[in-house]
Enzyme design. Structure first.
Site, PDB file in Angstrom:
ATOM      1  N   GLU A   1     -14.722 -11.581  10.359  1.00  0.00           N
ATOM      2  CA  GLU A   1     -15.144 -10.096  10.711  1.00  0.00           C
ATOM      3  C   GLU A   1     -16.374  -9.888  11.219  1.00  0.00           C
ATOM      4  OE1 GLU A   1     -14.053  -7.272   7.550  1.00  0.00           O
ATOM      5  OE2 GLU A   1     -11.999  -8.130   7.479  1.00  0.00           O
TER       6      GLU A   1
ATOM      7  N   GLU B 258      -4.230   2.288  -2.773  1.00  0.00           N
ATOM      8  CA  GLU B 258      -5.113   1.023  -2.868  1.00  0.00           C
ATOM      9  C   GLU B 258      -4.873   0.754  -4.438  1.00  0.00           C
ATOM     10  OE1 GLU B 258      -6.307  -1.160  -1.211  1.00  0.00           O
ATOM     11  OE2 GLU B 258      -6.999  -0.364   0.613  1.00  0.00           O
TER      12      GLU B 258
ATOM     13  N   CYS C 280     -14.395  -7.091   3.394  1.00  0.00           N
ATOM     14  CA  CYS C 280     -13.207  -7.096   2.132  1.00  0.00           C
ATOM     15  C   CYS C 280     -11.901  -7.438   2.817  1.00  0.00           C
ATOM     16  CB  CYS C 280     -13.023  -5.620   1.542  1.00  0.00           C
ATOM     17  SG  CYS C 280     -12.957  -4.437   2.704  1.00  0.00           S
TER      18      CYS C 280
ATOM     19  N   TRP D 135     -13.000   2.043  -2.647  1.00  0.00           N
ATOM     20  CA  TRP D 135     -13.244   0.908  -3.427  1.00  0.00           C
ATOM     21  C   TRP D 135     -14.803   0.652  -3.478  1.00  0.00           C
ATOM     22  CZ3 TRP D 135     -10.441   0.602   1.040  1.00  0.00           C
ATOM     23  CH2 TRP D 135     -11.104   0.085   2.021  1.00  0.00           C
TER      24      TRP D 135
ATOM     25  N   TYR E  42      -8.684  -1.123  -9.560  1.00  0.00           N
ATOM     26  CA  TYR E  42      -8.736   0.235  -9.508  1.00  0.00           C
ATOM     27  C   TYR E  42      -7.516   0.742  -8.526  1.00  0.00           C
ATOM     28  CZ  TYR E  42      -9.486  -0.784  -4.436  1.00  0.00           C
ATOM     29  OH  TYR E  42      -9.432  -1.023  -3.085  1.00  0.00           O
TER      30      TYR E  42
ATOM     31  N   GLU F 299      -5.800  -2.445  -6.391  1.00  0.00           N
ATOM     32  CA  GLU F 299      -6.118  -3.884  -6.239  1.00  0.00           C
ATOM     33  C   GLU F 299      -6.811  -4.389  -7.506  1.00  0.00           C
ATOM     34  OE1 GLU F 299      -6.826  -4.029  -1.506  1.00  0.00           O
ATOM     35  OE2 GLU F 299      -8.752  -3.580  -2.768  1.00  0.00           O
TER      36      GLU F 299
ATOM     37  N   HIS G 175      -2.401  -5.643  -6.289  1.00  0.00           N
ATOM     38  CA  HIS G 175      -2.339  -6.869  -5.415  1.00  0.00           C
ATOM     39  C   HIS G 175      -3.837  -7.415  -5.618  1.00  0.00           C
ATOM     40  CE1 HIS G 175      -2.916  -3.597  -2.570  1.00  0.00           C
ATOM     41  NE2 HIS G 175      -3.833  -4.352  -1.846  1.00  0.00           N
TER      42      HIS G 175
ATOM     43  N   HIS H 178      -7.636  -9.797   1.734  1.00  0.00           N
ATOM     44  CA  HIS H 178      -6.923 -10.018   0.655  1.00  0.00           C
ATOM     45  C   HIS H 178      -6.527 -11.722   0.969  1.00  0.00           C
ATOM     46  CE1 HIS H 178      -5.759  -5.857   1.778  1.00  0.00           C
ATOM     47  NE2 HIS H 178      -5.495  -5.814   0.409  1.00  0.00           N
TER      48      HIS H 178
ATOM     49  N   HIS I 130       0.969  -1.218  -0.054  1.00  0.00           N
ATOM     50  CA  HIS I 130       0.143   0.000  -0.051  1.00  0.00           C
ATOM     51  C   HIS I 130       0.903   1.345   0.100  1.00  0.00           C
ATOM     52  CE1 HIS I 130      -3.257  -2.763   1.479  1.00  0.00           C
ATOM     53  NE2 HIS I 130      -3.779  -2.306   0.393  1.00  0.00           N
TER      54      HIS I 130
END
Length: 173
Positions: free
Chosen positions: A86, A111, A66, A158, A101, A113, A31, A68, A25
């Site tokens: 979460e 960001e 959200c 995002w 984006y 991603e 990524h 990774h 980041h």
């Protein structure tokens, strides 16, 4: 659940290597990520408010979950596992699209991603992990679109990019 690394990918989502999440980041490296949108039977979207302690986006409203996926980890499996971690939500997820984006966010971070977007259906309130989630709410899409126009700074970058295509998908379904 250790998510301190990301998978760097090329523009076709082919994995290249692993990198520490914060470094990716800081450098703006492309990524792999996923974004989950959970709806109830009334058509309301489950939003989460990111925990204030997050290194970026703290206190902002965003999609249900959200994160990774990790190296050699199946994206759907990772998304399902993270949703439970979460939000305490367990439901089938369906991949609907992916997009790339790049957005500059606070603290000098970027960001960038390749984001896989998933949909799910759930009709109970979540049991949130307070280390990850500050608050949640179910929201009508029409009211959400109005709120996002009036107060765009309350939402993650995002989420603002992904939501219109999610809504388009729902209208075509």
């Amino acid at each position: 659940m250790d998510r301190n690394k990301v998978v760097l990918v090329d523009e076709n989502d082919r994995p290249l290597q692993e990198m520490e999440k914060l470094m990716a980041h800081e450098l703006g490296e492309l990524h792999r990520a996923f974004s989950i949108f959970i709806f109830n039977d009334r058509g309301e979207l489950l939003l989460q408010q990111r925990a204030a302690a997050k290194y970026h986006g703290g206190g902002l409203w965003t999609n249900t979950c959200c994160s990774h996926p990790q190296w050699r980890e199946d994206i759907l499996h990772s998304a399902t596992e993270r949703l439970d971690f979460e939000m305490g939500v367990q439901c089938p997820l369906k991949w609907i699209y992916a997009f790339t984006y790049r957005a500059e966010v606070e603290n000098g971070l970027i960001e960038h991603e390749f984001d896989h977007v998933f949909l799910g259906n759930y009709n109970e309130d979540p049991i949130v992990n307070v280390d990850e989630v500050q608050d949640f709410r179910w929201v009508d899409l029409e009211m959400l679109e109005k709120e996002m126009k009036e107060f765009p700074d309350r939402f993650t970058a995002w989420f603002k990019m992904a939501l219109p295509r999610v809504i388009g998908h729902l209208k075509c379904s």
